[in-house]
Motif scaffolding. Structure first.
Motif, PDB file in Angstrom:
ATOM      1  N   PRO A   1       0.833  -1.206   0.000  1.00 55.66           N
ATOM      2  CA  PRO A   1       0.000   0.000   0.000  1.00 55.66           C
ATOM      3  C   PRO A   1       0.866   1.253   0.000  1.00 55.66           C
ATOM      4  O   PRO A   1       2.048   1.208   0.345  1.00 55.66           O
ATOM      5  CB  PRO A   1      -0.779  -0.122   1.310  1.00 55.66           C
ATOM      6  N   PRO A   2       0.316   2.391  -0.389  1.00 55.79           N
ATOM      7  CA  PRO A   2       1.061   3.662  -0.328  1.00 55.79           C
ATOM      8  C   PRO A   2       1.452   4.002   1.099  1.00 55.79           C
ATOM      9  O   PRO A   2       0.834   3.534   2.059  1.00 55.79           O
ATOM     10  CB  PRO A   2       0.064   4.689  -0.894  1.00 55.79           C
TER      11      PRO A   2
ATOM     12  N   HIS B   1      -5.868  -1.262  -2.607  1.00 58.11           N
ATOM     13  CA  HIS B   1      -4.771  -0.522  -3.234  1.00 58.11           C
ATOM     14  C   HIS B   1      -4.267  -1.334  -4.425  1.00 58.11           C
ATOM     15  O   HIS B   1      -4.621  -2.512  -4.606  1.00 58.11           O
ATOM     16  CB  HIS B   1      -3.638  -0.262  -2.240  1.00 58.11           C
ATOM     17  N   SER B   2      -3.440  -0.709  -5.227  1.00 57.91           N
ATOM     18  CA  SER B   2      -2.989  -1.326  -6.472  1.00 57.91           C
ATOM     19  C   SER B   2      -1.697  -2.124  -6.326  1.00 57.91           C
ATOM     20  O   SER B   2      -1.137  -2.571  -7.315  1.00 57.91           O
ATOM     21  CB  SER B   2      -2.777  -0.232  -7.534  1.00 57.91           C
TER      22      SER B   2
ATOM     23  N   ASP C   1       4.638   3.298  -3.552  1.00 56.75           N
ATOM     24  CA  ASP C   1       4.503   4.745  -3.737  1.00 56.75           C
ATOM     25  C   ASP C   1       4.761   5.176  -5.176  1.00 56.75           C
ATOM     26  O   ASP C   1       4.993   6.362  -5.432  1.00 56.75           O
ATOM     27  CB  ASP C   1       5.477   5.479  -2.806  1.00 56.75           C
ATOM     28  N   LEU C   2       4.694   4.257  -6.115  1.00 58.17           N
ATOM     29  CA  LEU C   2       4.988   4.597  -7.509  1.00 58.17           C
ATOM     30  C   LEU C   2       4.032   5.635  -8.086  1.00 58.17           C
ATOM     31  O   LEU C   2       4.390   6.356  -9.028  1.00 58.17           O
ATOM     32  CB  LEU C   2       4.949   3.333  -8.376  1.00 58.17           C
ATOM     33  N   ASP C   3       2.831   5.716  -7.539  1.00 53.37           N
ATOM     34  CA  ASP C   3       1.842   6.636  -8.094  1.00 53.37           C
ATOM     35  C   ASP C   3       1.831   7.986  -7.383  1.00 53.37           C
ATOM     36  O   ASP C   3       0.943   8.815  -7.624  1.00 53.37           O
ATOM     37  CB  ASP C   3       0.447   6.007  -8.009  1.00 53.37           C
ATOM     38  N   ASN C   4       2.816   8.234  -6.528  1.00 53.13           N
ATOM     39  CA  ASN C   4       2.886   9.530  -5.852  1.00 53.13           C
ATOM     40  C   ASN C   4       3.034  10.638  -6.895  1.00 53.13           C
ATOM     41  O   ASN C   4       3.888  10.557  -7.779  1.00 53.13           O
ATOM     42  CB  ASN C   4       4.078   9.556  -4.897  1.00 53.13           C
TER      43      ASN C   4
END
Length: 270
Positions: A232-233, A242-243, A247-250
């Motif tokens: 998760p983020p 979550h995907s 944190d790749l989508d930050n």
């Protein structure tokens, strides 16, 4: 004059000790406001009275002050007494020097205006150090306390600035845990190489991560950080929806051009 030899070396040592002290306090969950809840006790001293406590023969003792709090440092006489490395701190309030390491007469003052957040945090670290290791004597009448021992506006402003500095430092350390800095090297032949490991950036962890550019809000520049790619983020450890991309989508991150999105190292050719 002998007591001022090597002021720059001693200044550097002071700053290093202060930074370590601040890091330790924050590392064990130190609450920034807690230090404000422990007011000094004891008698009121004027600047002239405090100046009599430099530890010389015939003088009544060995005191120093930080932010107007006066401490008996007789136990540390080898450091603060005549001829000691920090003898310039004795008998006065040299709060600014605790932050800057400037042991010249211009630096041995109680004016804390214009100091950086990091320098302000070191003042708190020193104050905690003296509170934990030396006997408090009282308050110094002057910049930080009035003739009745009440806090002045200058003290309230200094305390507010220090508390804010501690919050900024804690937030910075938290960001470093989330986005540890990359390892990097440069050569004229190969260009710049960024890579991640489980210890990169001085942050030991159980994941490696991939290099990304991190842009701070309000800043045009970026720096390389290592980013988690699974789970998760950050800040959502219990999230079940979550995907699984860490944190790749930050939104503050950007991939390096020409570098595979999941590569643990990137080479930017010249």
């Amino acid at each position: 004059a002998a007591q001022w030899r090597g002021p720059m070396r001693r200044g550097a040592a002071v700053v290093a000790l202060l930074c370590l002290g601040a890091a330790c306090l924050l590392g064990r969950g130190f609450e920034p406001r807690a230090w404000l809840l422990l007011p000094p006790r004891g008698r009121l001293l004027s600047a002239a009275e405090l100046a009599r406590y430099r530890g010389a023969g015939g003088e009544p003792g060995l005191y120093l002050a930080v932010l107007g709090r006066v401490f008996d440092v007789e136990r540390g006489r080898k450091h603060y007494g005549p001829g000691g490395a920090y003898s310039g701190l004795a008998g006065t309030d040299a709060t600014r020097a605790f932050a800057t390491g400037d042991f010249t007469p211009a630096g041995l003052v109680d004016d804390v205006s214009g100091l950086s957040p990091g320098e302000l945090a070191t003042i708190q670290s020193w104050l905690s150090f003296y509170r934990d290791n030396y006997e408090p004597v009282g308050k110094l009448v002057g910049r930080f306390y009035d003739e009745n021992g009440a806090p002045t506006e200058a003290l309230r402003q200094a305390e507010a600035a220090i508390e804010e500095a501690l919050k900024v430092k804690a937030e910075s350390q938290q960001r470093k845990q989330q986005f540890p800095p990359c390892n990097s090297e440069w050569s004229s032949a190969k260009g710049t190489r960024f890579w991640c490991s489980k210890q990169s950036g001085g942050v030991t962890r159980d994941w490696t991560g991939v290099p990304r550019k991190l842009y701070q809000p309000g800043s045009r520049g970026s720096h390389c950080v290592c980013v988690r790619t699974t789970g998760p983020p950050w800040g959502q450890p219990d999230s079940t929806e979550h995907s699984n991309r860490g944190d790749l989508d930050n939104p503050h991150l950007e991939e390096y051009e020409g570098c595979h999105p999941r590569a643990e190292q990137c080479v930017l050719t010249v």
